[in-house]
Design a protein around this motif. Structure first.
Motif, PDB file in Angstrom:
ATOM      1  N   GLU A  36       0.985  -1.593   0.395  1.00  0.00           N
ATOM      2  CA  GLU A  36      -0.185  -0.193  -0.441  1.00  0.00           C
ATOM      3  C   GLU A  36       0.832   0.839  -0.014  1.00  0.00           C
ATOM      4  O   GLU A  36       0.424   2.299  -0.625  1.00  0.00           O
ATOM      5  CB  GLU A  36      -1.189   0.028   1.149  1.00  0.00           C
ATOM      6  CG  GLU A  36      -2.140   0.602   1.110  1.00  0.00           C
ATOM      7  CD  GLU A  36      -1.649   1.908   2.051  1.00  0.00           C
ATOM      8  OE1 GLU A  36      -1.938   3.147   2.445  1.00  0.00           O
ATOM      9  OE2 GLU A  36      -0.521   2.011   2.909  1.00  0.00           O
ATOM     10  N   THR A  91       1.859   2.483  -3.725  1.00  0.00           N
ATOM     11  CA  THR A  91       1.025   2.414  -4.299  1.00  0.00           C
ATOM     12  C   THR A  91       1.076   4.368  -4.046  1.00  0.00           C
ATOM     13  O   THR A  91       0.183   4.581  -4.237  1.00  0.00           O
ATOM     14  CB  THR A  91      -0.472   1.733  -3.969  1.00  0.00           C
ATOM     15  OG1 THR A  91      -0.062   0.406  -4.203  1.00  0.00           O
ATOM     16  CG2 THR A  91      -1.642   2.337  -5.036  1.00  0.00           C
ATOM     17  N   ARG A  92       0.562   4.530  -2.566  1.00  0.00           N
ATOM     18  CA  ARG A  92       0.737   5.852  -2.727  1.00  0.00           C
ATOM     19  C   ARG A  92       1.450   6.674  -3.288  1.00  0.00           C
ATOM     20  O   ARG A  92       1.923   7.659  -3.427  1.00  0.00           O
ATOM     21  CB  ARG A  92       0.731   6.027  -0.801  1.00  0.00           C
ATOM     22  CG  ARG A  92      -0.912   5.732  -0.323  1.00  0.00           C
ATOM     23  CD  ARG A  92      -0.644   5.773   1.267  1.00  0.00           C
ATOM     24  NE  ARG A  92       0.174   4.830   2.017  1.00  0.00           N
ATOM     25  CZ  ARG A  92       0.932   5.824   3.410  1.00  0.00           C
ATOM     26  NH1 ARG A  92       0.064   6.695   3.316  1.00  0.00           N
ATOM     27  NH2 ARG A  92       1.035   4.515   4.005  1.00  0.00           N
ATOM     28  N   ARG A  93       2.794   6.282  -2.405  1.00  0.00           N
ATOM     29  CA  ARG A  93       3.997   6.576  -3.584  1.00  0.00           C
ATOM     30  C   ARG A  93       3.819   6.682  -5.112  1.00  0.00           C
ATOM     31  O   ARG A  93       4.569   8.427  -5.325  1.00  0.00           O
ATOM     32  CB  ARG A  93       5.644   6.000  -2.968  1.00  0.00           C
ATOM     33  CG  ARG A  93       5.892   5.959  -1.724  1.00  0.00           C
ATOM     34  CD  ARG A  93       6.847   5.672  -1.189  1.00  0.00           C
ATOM     35  NE  ARG A  93       7.459   5.145  -0.058  1.00  0.00           N
ATOM     36  CZ  ARG A  93       8.611   4.929   0.995  1.00  0.00           C
ATOM     37  NH1 ARG A  93       9.338   4.006  -0.338  1.00  0.00           N
ATOM     38  NH2 ARG A  93       9.034   5.719   1.502  1.00  0.00           N
ATOM     39  N   ARG A 109       1.664   9.802  -5.755  1.00  0.00           N
ATOM     40  CA  ARG A 109       2.248  11.229  -5.001  1.00  0.00           C
ATOM     41  C   ARG A 109       3.980  12.033  -6.546  1.00  0.00           C
ATOM     42  O   ARG A 109       3.366  12.244  -6.936  1.00  0.00           O
ATOM     43  CB  ARG A 109       2.695  11.061  -3.846  1.00  0.00           C
ATOM     44  CG  ARG A 109       2.100  11.168  -2.851  1.00  0.00           C
ATOM     45  CD  ARG A 109       3.022  10.922  -1.283  1.00  0.00           C
ATOM     46  NE  ARG A 109       1.987  11.066  -0.569  1.00  0.00           N
ATOM     47  CZ  ARG A 109       2.027  10.669   0.805  1.00  0.00           C
ATOM     48  NH1 ARG A 109       3.473  10.343   1.019  1.00  0.00           N
ATOM     49  NH2 ARG A 109       1.521   9.755   1.134  1.00  0.00           N
TER      50      ARG A 109
END
Length: 61
Positions: free
Chosen positions: A6, A9-11, A14
């Motif tokens: 997860e 995925t966030r990185r 961004r």
């Protein structure tokens, strides 16, 4: 095949956001450069040289 964590995925999201900001900045600078080149005489820089077109002529007085 593996599933991304997860955090990755966030990185990734961004990173794409930063990529968009950087690309828009590059496009803005490129566009300003093109406009500055196309205007010609209006885009003269301060280069410590006397420019005859800015010196008041004696005929205009």
């Amino acid at each position: 095949m593996h599933q991304d964590h997860e955090l990755h995925t966030r990185r990734k999201g961004r990173n794409f956001g930063i990529l968009g900001v950087l690309l828009s900045f590059v496009v803005l600078i490129f566009g300003l450069t093109v406009v500055k080149i196309q205007t010609g005489t209006y885009a003269e820089a301060f280069d410590h040289v006397v420019r005859p077109e800015l010196v008041p002529s004696e005929a205009s007085e």
